[in-house]
Write a protein that holds these residues in place. Structure first.
Motif, short mmCIF file in Angstrom:
data_model
loop_
_atom_site.label_atom_id
_atom_site.label_comp_id
_atom_site.label_asym_id
_atom_site.label_seq_id
_atom_site.Cartn_x
_atom_site.Cartn_y
_atom_site.Cartn_z
N ILE A 274 0.66 -1.18 0.05
CA ILE A 274 -0.10 0.05 -0.16
C ILE A 274 0.76 1.06 0.10
N THR A 275 1.82 1.40 1.07
CA THR A 275 2.81 2.35 0.97
C THR A 275 3.55 2.95 -0.05
N GLU A 276 4.06 1.80 -0.82
CA GLU A 276 5.13 1.69 -1.76
C GLU A 276 4.09 2.40 -3.19
N LEU A 277 2.95 1.76 -3.43
CA LEU A 277 1.94 2.32 -4.39
C LEU A 277 1.64 3.90 -4.18
N VAL A 278 1.42 4.16 -2.88
CA VAL A 278 1.15 5.62 -2.76
C VAL A 278 2.34 6.39 -3.47
N LYS A 279 3.53 6.01 -2.90
CA LYS A 279 4.84 6.83 -3.48
C LYS A 279 4.86 6.78 -4.91
N THR A 280 4.39 5.67 -5.55
CA THR A 280 4.46 5.59 -6.84
C THR A 280 3.42 6.87 -7.58
N LEU A 281 2.45 6.64 -7.06
CA LEU A 281 1.09 7.85 -7.29
C LEU A 281 1.78 8.96 -7.17
N ASN A 282 2.51 9.45 -6.09
CA ASN A 282 2.98 10.67 -5.89
C ASN A 282 3.78 11.25 -7.00
N GLY A 289 -1.31 7.70 2.38
CA GLY A 289 -1.97 6.35 3.01
C GLY A 289 -2.66 6.86 4.38
N LEU A 290 -3.45 6.33 4.87
CA LEU A 290 -4.22 6.66 6.15
C LEU A 290 -4.43 5.44 7.09
#
Ligand code: SF4
Length: 426
Positions: A274-282, A289-290
């Motif tokens: 989850i947290t790595e795909l958030v980085k990709t999206l940014n 993430g929440l």
């Protein structure tokens, strides 16, 4: 001047019974100190505040004793132990500060009752870092909310009311146009995700054991990889592709999860996906993430432990300096391995969170309504923060702390008072 002995209605009361810390409750009090949620409650807060005021006596070996005798016995148990465990840790900030001071003096290990979930997040933070947001950012900015494998309303009943379908936002966003997707989880209550205009949330269900595959597939799609499979964990890859595209075109997506709900082996790797795909999206848009948590004072325990020892809980003072180990200093391991030789258990918010069964000498600092199957060596009832005495509490997002107010007279001591007395008797 109004006193706690008078009947009255208190507004802007903060509820400490889940990590949202709603601070808009109205609570009525009668002359006997009974509390009743009159406005802005949920089923959890109604249960929490409606527990009648009680002040049972402390007990030693099941016999009623004076508080000073219970304190003396608890100090003796702690003094005789080589590696005591202070667990549960259901308390507010001042109570946790007293726990840390006692642990330092007694050479104790510390663990919170919700750590099995919380450690999944901590391992990710320690390993690769993350990009997360506050509840306030969700409230003011989210346009696409993806909830991963978590029955949010059972854990945080007013989550949607407070931060998703809120009418006002700082940037004049049309909050009712927000989109909600439930990814994973089966049989969870998705009704709160229905928008004010009646739009239903999208639901992509899968069994918990398939959650790691599903999150890994979504992350791969967002990284531009091509999947040859047509479905993952029962979810069509075409659906995951659509979700990936929605995340890429959203202006501010938020991906929420409660680590305690991701209860399958190596769930920390799913959190990391989850947290790595958030980085990709940014790289191309905004996403956060929440991690949802904070029930039973979980954030208080970890924040106070971190600022005093440098580590979250699962930290031991056995060697006279703090040592952190998320496996060796877990309650389960310390009890099953025989490495702990006494246990102190704290649960001041919730009478249902009783200590794990053990043959070790046990001291319980519990909610006055706590019913114990196994009588501990010492039971000391303590006041409930936010009802019987003041306190400070960290919210789910870990950056906001709110004061808890005393709402009635109580004969119960606070956890901090009792632990300080024990430390002085050591
Ligand atoms: S949602 Fe949580 S903090 Fe809010 S009133 Fe209910 S139990 Fe209390």
């Amino acid at each position: 001047m109004e006193t706690f002995a008078q009947a009255g209605t208190m507004d802007s009361v903060t509820c400490p019974f889940c990590g949202l810390l709603c601070d808009d409750l109205s609570v009525e009090r009668d002359v006997a100190g009974n509390l009743n949620v009159a406005k802005n409650g949920c089923h959890k807060s109604i249960t929490f505040f409606s527990r009648a005021p009680q002040a049972p006596s402390p007990r030693v070996d099941g016999r009623t004793v004076e508080l000073k005798d219970a304190v003396a016995k608890a100090a003796k148990i702690l003094g005789n132990a080589r590696h005591p465990l202070i667990a549960g840790l259901g308390t507010e900030v001042q109570g946790m500060r007293a726990v840390m001071s006692l642990a330092d003096k007694a050479g104790a290990a510390l663990d919170h009752m919700n750590s099995n979930g919380f450690m999944r997040n901590i391992q990710v933070v320690q390993n690769s870092g993350w990009q997360i947001c506050t509840l306030t950012e969700v409230r003011n900015r989210v346009d696409l909310l993806v909830i991963v494998g978590t029955d949010v309303v059972s854990l945080f009943p007013r989550f949607f009311e407070r931060v998703v379908w809120n009418r006002d936002s700082m940037f004049d966003q049309n909050t009712s146009a927000r989109e909600v997707v439930y990814l994973g989880g089966r049989g969870i209550d998705t009704s709160a995700g229905v928008a004010p205009d009646g739009r239903k949330p999208d639901v992509l269900p899968c069994d918990p054991e398939h959650m790691p595959d599903v999150m890994a597939a979504l992350r791969a799609l967002l990284a531009g990889k091509k999947l040859h499979a047509t479905e993952v964990g029962g979810i069509a890859v075409a659906e995951l592709e659509k979700l990936a595209q929605r995340l890429q075109t959203a202006k501010y997506s938020v991906i929420a999860w409660a680590a305690g709900a991701l209860n399958f082996p190596h769930a920390e790797l799913t959190v990391q996906n989850i947290t790595e795909l958030v980085k990709t999206l940014n790289k191309t848009t905004r996403s956060s993430g929440l991690p949802l948590g904070g029930n039973e004072g979980e954030m208080n325990a970890n924040q106070v432990s971190a600022w005093i020892s440098g580590y979250p809980v699962r930290t031991s003072y056995a060697r006279a300096y703090p040592e952190h180990d998320p496996y060796h200093f877990s309650t389960d391991h310390l009890l099953s391995s025989g490495e702990a030789d006494a246990m102190l258990w704290v649960s001041s918010f919730n009478p249902d969170r009783v200590p794990p069964k053990t043959d070790l000498p046990t001291v319980v600092f519990g909610h006055a309504h706590m019913k114990l199957e196994q009588e501990p060596a010492v039971f000391i009832p303590v006041g409930t923060p936010g009802a019987d005495h003041n306190g400070i509490m960290f919210r789910s997002d870990n950056v906001v702390s709110l004061p808890l107010d005393q709402l009635r007279d109580s004969a119960l001591p606070s956890l901090g008072e009792v632990l300080t007395a024990i430390e002085q008797a050591l």
